[in-house]
Write a protein that holds these residues in place. Structure first.
Motif, PDB file in Angstrom:
ATOM      1  N   GLU A 244       0.867  -1.182   0.000  1.00  0.00           N
ATOM      2  CA  GLU A 244       0.000   0.000   0.000  1.00  0.00           C
ATOM      3  C   GLU A 244       0.906   1.236   0.000  1.00  0.00           C
ATOM      4  O   GLU A 244       1.995   1.192   0.588  1.00  0.00           O
ATOM      5  CB  GLU A 244      -0.851   0.015   1.266  1.00  0.00           C
ATOM      6  CG  GLU A 244      -1.707  -1.228   1.466  1.00  0.00           C
ATOM      7  CD  GLU A 244      -1.902  -1.557   2.954  1.00  0.00           C
ATOM      8  OE1 GLU A 244      -2.858  -1.038   3.535  1.00  0.00           O
ATOM      9  OE2 GLU A 244      -1.103  -2.323   3.520  1.00  0.00           O
ATOM     10  N   PRO A 245       0.475   2.334  -0.606  1.00  0.00           N
ATOM     11  CA  PRO A 245       1.302   3.558  -0.571  1.00  0.00           C
ATOM     12  C   PRO A 245       1.650   3.959   0.853  1.00  0.00           C
ATOM     13  O   PRO A 245       2.777   4.333   1.155  1.00  0.00           O
ATOM     14  CB  PRO A 245       0.419   4.611  -1.241  1.00  0.00           C
ATOM     15  CG  PRO A 245      -0.539   3.844  -2.083  1.00  0.00           C
ATOM     16  CD  PRO A 245      -0.765   2.533  -1.383  1.00  0.00           C
ATOM     17  N   MET A 246       0.665   3.911   1.756  1.00  0.00           N
ATOM     18  CA  MET A 246       0.912   4.032   3.193  1.00  0.00           C
ATOM     19  C   MET A 246       0.217   2.852   3.865  1.00  0.00           C
ATOM     20  O   MET A 246      -0.785   2.353   3.349  1.00  0.00           O
ATOM     21  CB  MET A 246       0.369   5.348   3.766  1.00  0.00           C
ATOM     22  CG  MET A 246      -1.133   5.458   3.803  1.00  0.00           C
ATOM     23  SD  MET A 246      -1.725   7.001   4.550  1.00  0.00           S
ATOM     24  CE  MET A 246      -1.771   6.596   6.308  1.00  0.00           C
ATOM     25  N   ILE A 247       0.737   2.400   4.958  1.00  0.00           N
ATOM     26  CA  ILE A 247       0.117   1.270   5.650  1.00  0.00           C
ATOM     27  C   ILE A 247      -1.272   1.697   6.128  1.00  0.00           C
ATOM     28  O   ILE A 247      -1.423   2.749   6.747  1.00  0.00           O
ATOM     29  CB  ILE A 247       0.997   0.822   6.832  1.00  0.00           C
ATOM     30  CG1 ILE A 247       2.258   0.158   6.290  1.00  0.00           C
ATOM     31  CG2 ILE A 247       0.237  -0.143   7.740  1.00  0.00           C
ATOM     32  CD1 ILE A 247       3.282  -0.161   7.354  1.00  0.00           C
ATOM     33  N   GLY A 248      -2.278   0.863   5.818  1.00  0.00           N
ATOM     34  CA  GLY A 248      -3.655   1.180   6.192  1.00  0.00           C
ATOM     35  C   GLY A 248      -4.083   0.388   7.414  1.00  0.00           C
ATOM     36  O   GLY A 248      -3.886   0.823   8.555  1.00  0.00           O
ATOM     37  N   GLU A 278      -3.984   0.301  -3.801  1.00  0.00           N
ATOM     38  CA  GLU A 278      -4.602   1.600  -3.469  1.00  0.00           C
ATOM     39  C   GLU A 278      -6.056   1.425  -3.040  1.00  0.00           C
ATOM     40  O   GLU A 278      -6.871   2.336  -3.223  1.00  0.00           O
ATOM     41  CB  GLU A 278      -4.532   2.526  -4.692  1.00  0.00           C
ATOM     42  CG  GLU A 278      -3.133   2.987  -5.059  1.00  0.00           C
ATOM     43  CD  GLU A 278      -2.926   4.478  -4.790  1.00  0.00           C
ATOM     44  OE1 GLU A 278      -3.636   5.049  -3.935  1.00  0.00           O
ATOM     45  OE2 GLU A 278      -2.052   5.063  -5.451  1.00  0.00           O
ATOM     46  N   VAL A 279      -6.381   0.268  -2.479  1.00  0.00           N
ATOM     47  CA  VAL A 279      -7.773   0.006  -2.100  1.00  0.00           C
ATOM     48  C   VAL A 279      -8.281   1.057  -1.103  1.00  0.00           C
ATOM     49  O   VAL A 279      -9.415   1.511  -1.180  1.00  0.00           O
ATOM     50  CB  VAL A 279      -7.918  -1.435  -1.548  1.00  0.00           C
ATOM     51  CG1 VAL A 279      -9.245  -1.641  -0.845  1.00  0.00           C
ATOM     52  CG2 VAL A 279      -7.784  -2.436  -2.695  1.00  0.00           C
ATOM     53  N   VAL A 280      -7.418   1.461  -0.170  1.00  0.00           N
ATOM     54  CA  VAL A 280      -7.810   2.470   0.825  1.00  0.00           C
ATOM     55  C   VAL A 280      -7.444   3.887   0.370  1.00  0.00           C
ATOM     56  O   VAL A 280      -8.166   4.843   0.624  1.00  0.00           O
ATOM     57  CB  VAL A 280      -7.121   2.166   2.181  1.00  0.00           C
ATOM     58  CG1 VAL A 280      -7.238   3.336   3.150  1.00  0.00           C
ATOM     59  CG2 VAL A 280      -7.720   0.912   2.809  1.00  0.00           C
ATOM     60  N   THR A 281      -6.304   4.017  -0.315  1.00  0.00           N
ATOM     61  CA  THR A 281      -5.680   5.339  -0.469  1.00  0.00           C
ATOM     62  C   THR A 281      -6.139   6.134  -1.689  1.00  0.00           C
ATOM     63  O   THR A 281      -5.743   7.293  -1.837  1.00  0.00           O
ATOM     64  CB  THR A 281      -4.152   5.160  -0.539  1.00  0.00           C
ATOM     65  OG1 THR A 281      -3.862   4.107  -1.473  1.00  0.00           O
ATOM     66  CG2 THR A 281      -3.580   4.785   0.814  1.00  0.00           C
ATOM     67  N   ALA A 282      -6.960   5.523  -2.550  1.00  0.00           N
ATOM     68  CA  ALA A 282      -7.381   6.240  -3.763  1.00  0.00           C
ATOM     69  C   ALA A 282      -8.669   7.019  -3.518  1.00  0.00           C
ATOM     70  O   ALA A 282      -9.223   6.999  -2.416  1.00  0.00           O
ATOM     71  CB  ALA A 282      -7.570   5.247  -4.904  1.00  0.00           C
ATOM     72  N   PHE A 283      -9.119   7.723  -4.545  1.00  0.00           N
ATOM     73  CA  PHE A 283     -10.405   8.432  -4.533  1.00  0.00           C
ATOM     74  C   PHE A 283     -10.525   9.406  -3.361  1.00  0.00           C
ATOM     75  O   PHE A 283     -11.532   9.457  -2.664  1.00  0.00           O
ATOM     76  CB  PHE A 283     -11.569   7.428  -4.581  1.00  0.00           C
ATOM     77  CG  PHE A 283     -11.511   6.592  -5.830  1.00  0.00           C
ATOM     78  CD1 PHE A 283     -11.833   7.141  -7.057  1.00  0.00           C
ATOM     79  CD2 PHE A 283     -11.048   5.285  -5.786  1.00  0.00           C
ATOM     80  CE1 PHE A 283     -11.712   6.400  -8.230  1.00  0.00           C
ATOM     81  CE2 PHE A 283     -10.924   4.538  -6.952  1.00  0.00           C
ATOM     82  CZ  PHE A 283     -11.269   5.095  -8.172  1.00  0.00           C
TER      83      PHE A 283
END
Ligand SMILES: Cc1ncc(COP(=O)(O)O)c(C=O)c1O
Length: 484
Positions: A244-248, A278-283
């Motif tokens: 992930e781009p950042m840990i979620g 990017e499941v969490v980090t997008a949109f």
């Protein structure tokens, strides 16, 4: 106020004035019949744990339970309702699509306008950096597709031994067999057989517990760990790195400066694909369409879900960059038709929800709103909580925030695990009209409100979370506060 009519076991239940009494009936029915994710099954089924919260309806950032309580949802359910609840436009788009064509597949020779339009729109949002879109129904199945793609292209390229996947400690990638194996959180492994032969795991870029004080030295440590795995296994056996781009779920941890530049250099040098989850980090969660843009990440493959429809419909997408697309195309003459797909790939009603959701984000300029309100919320949390004896770290990137609790007198010492302090904070927060989330790793409370958040709602989050932490702290004895 309209209230959805709940279906009761032997007929249709009446209206909201009955919901308080009936919520107990639903809770009992649920205990009897539903197997829930992430619940102690024995305790729940035998009535040894508190009744579940029966959620009835929602509007904006507000959720109403069946007892009529109004709760501010500061986690967008499971960090997915990015545009907030009650968006009639999305509901109408789904209804119209459902009336016109509720379902058709996109296998062999068929398509429909929502699939084509949403794929084109997603590629446009990447600025044309990605070439193709493959749709699924969940983040897990999309990540499963990613691994199949990474294996497929290496088979096509005549490198059948280049198959291992490197993931990170504390990464979360889903609940299917492969994606839970890639997940670096032990809570998701208990009792399940994992795939071990092709999965390798490198360190989480979380400096707080690492013992490092200098970010540059910590990044060198992360890079050295990755390099060591590659040297040990051989680059010719490693297909991809997924992160992930950042840990979620692993605790909402933004990467240290320079991390992604250094990691990407290693991956390029060893011809290892980068799958960016990017499941969490997008949109808009991080104030951009894609969170990776904040750190100059140039992935080969991107996974999207959650905010793609703001949770209004189950839809995921794999974005395929030119390098992988070229390799997939080369598979045609060698392997024939691409043998992968799901019944609900590019489901038209879900794709219609995605298009309406993106239109809302664009027309209301919700990325700009997220960029404006996020620093305000972050500053509010710091004002209220910095210096609190049990708060070890407050961290945030955009509207992904976390408060990590540690023992009094030592910001780098854990509270005793069995105190379940974050769980106590969660419970107090609900009592104070706030949903936050206990993260599965450590004593961490996560926040991820809708990107339509207002400053007034941000103030309420700070006020209610601060109160919940104080109340939870008051339940600990002085020795419990200090003891590790
Ligand atoms: C980063 C990430 N990837 C994948 C998933 C799995 O998505 P799903 O639960 O839709 O299968 C999640 C879910 O929280 C996630 O946070």
């Amino acid at each position: 106020m309209s209230v959805a009519t709940p279906i009761f076991k032997y007929g249709v239940m009446k209206m909201s004035q009955h919901l308080d009494a009936d919520s107990a009936a639903f809770a009992a029915m649920d205990r009897q019949s539903v197997l829930h994710p992430f619940v102690r099954l024995d305790e729940y089924a035998r009535g040894m744990s508190p009744d579940p919260l029966v959620v009835d309806r929602a509007d904006g950032l507000w959720v109403y339970d069946a007892k009529g309580r109004k709760i501010l949802d500061a986690f967008s359910a499971l960090y997915c309702v990015n545009v907030g609840y009650g968006r009639q436009r999305i509901v109408d788009a789904m209804a119209e699509q459902g009336a016109r064509l509720p379902y058709y597949h996109v296998f062999a020779g068929a398509t429909h306008s929502p699939a084509a339009q949403l794929a084109e729109k997603l590629i446009e949002l990447t600025g044309g950096r990605m070439s193709k879109v493959f749709f699924g129904s969940s983040g897990s199945d999309a990540n499963e597709t990613q691994i199949k793609l990474a294996w497929y292209v290496n088979n096509v390229a005549g490198r059948p031994q280049k198959k291992k996947i490197i993931s990170r400690e504390r990464g979360y990638h889903g609940g299917t067999i492969m994606t839970s194996s890639l997940t670096g959180l032990p809570a998701y492994h208990q009792g399940f057989d994992l795939i071990k032969d092709v999965v390798r795991r490198t360190v989480a870029p979380d400096m707080f517990w690492s013992g490092f004080d200098d970010p540059a030295a910590f990044v060198r440590h992360c890079v050295a760990d990755l390099e060591a795995i590659i040297a040990r296994e051989g680059a010719d056996t490693i297909a991809a790195f997924i992160a992930e781009p950042m840990i979620g779920a692993g605790g909402m941890v933004p990467p240290p400066p320079g991390y992604w530049q250094a990691i990407q250099q290693v991956l390029r040098r060893h011809d290892i694909l980068l799958i960016l989850d990017e499941v969490v980090t997008a949109f808009g969660r991080l104030g951009e369409w894609f969170g990776g843009d904040l750190w100059g990440i140039e992935p080969d493959l991107v996974t999207l879900a959650k905010g793609l429809t703001s949770g209004y419909a189950p839809l995921s997408a794999v974005l395929i960059g030119p390098r992988v697309w070229e390799a997939l195309e080369a598979g045609g003459p060698k392997l024939g038709a691409f043998g992968h797909g799901y019944t609900y790939t590019a489901h038209p009603t879900c794709a219609a929800a995605g298009l309406a959701n993106i239109a809302i984000i664009e027309e209301e300029d919700l990325l700009a709103n997220a960029r404006d309100v996020a620093p305000y919320l972050q500053a509010g949390l710091v004002d209220r909580l910095a210096g609190h004896p049990l708060v070890g770290e407050i961290r945030a990137q955009g509207l992904a925030l976390a408060v990590e609790f540690t023992a009094e007198g030592s910001p780098r010492r854990h509270l005793a695990k069995d105190l379940k302090f974050a769980g106590r904070v969660f419970a107090r927060a609900v009592e104070n009209g706030l949903f936050a989330r206990t993260m599965p790793h450590g004593d961490i409370i996560g926040l991820a409100p809708a990107i339509s958040l207002t400053r007034g709602e941000a103030d309420l989050i700070v006020e209610r979370l601060g109160k919940a932490i104080d109340e939870a702290a008051a339940t600990l004895s002085p020795s419990e506060r200090r003891a590790a």
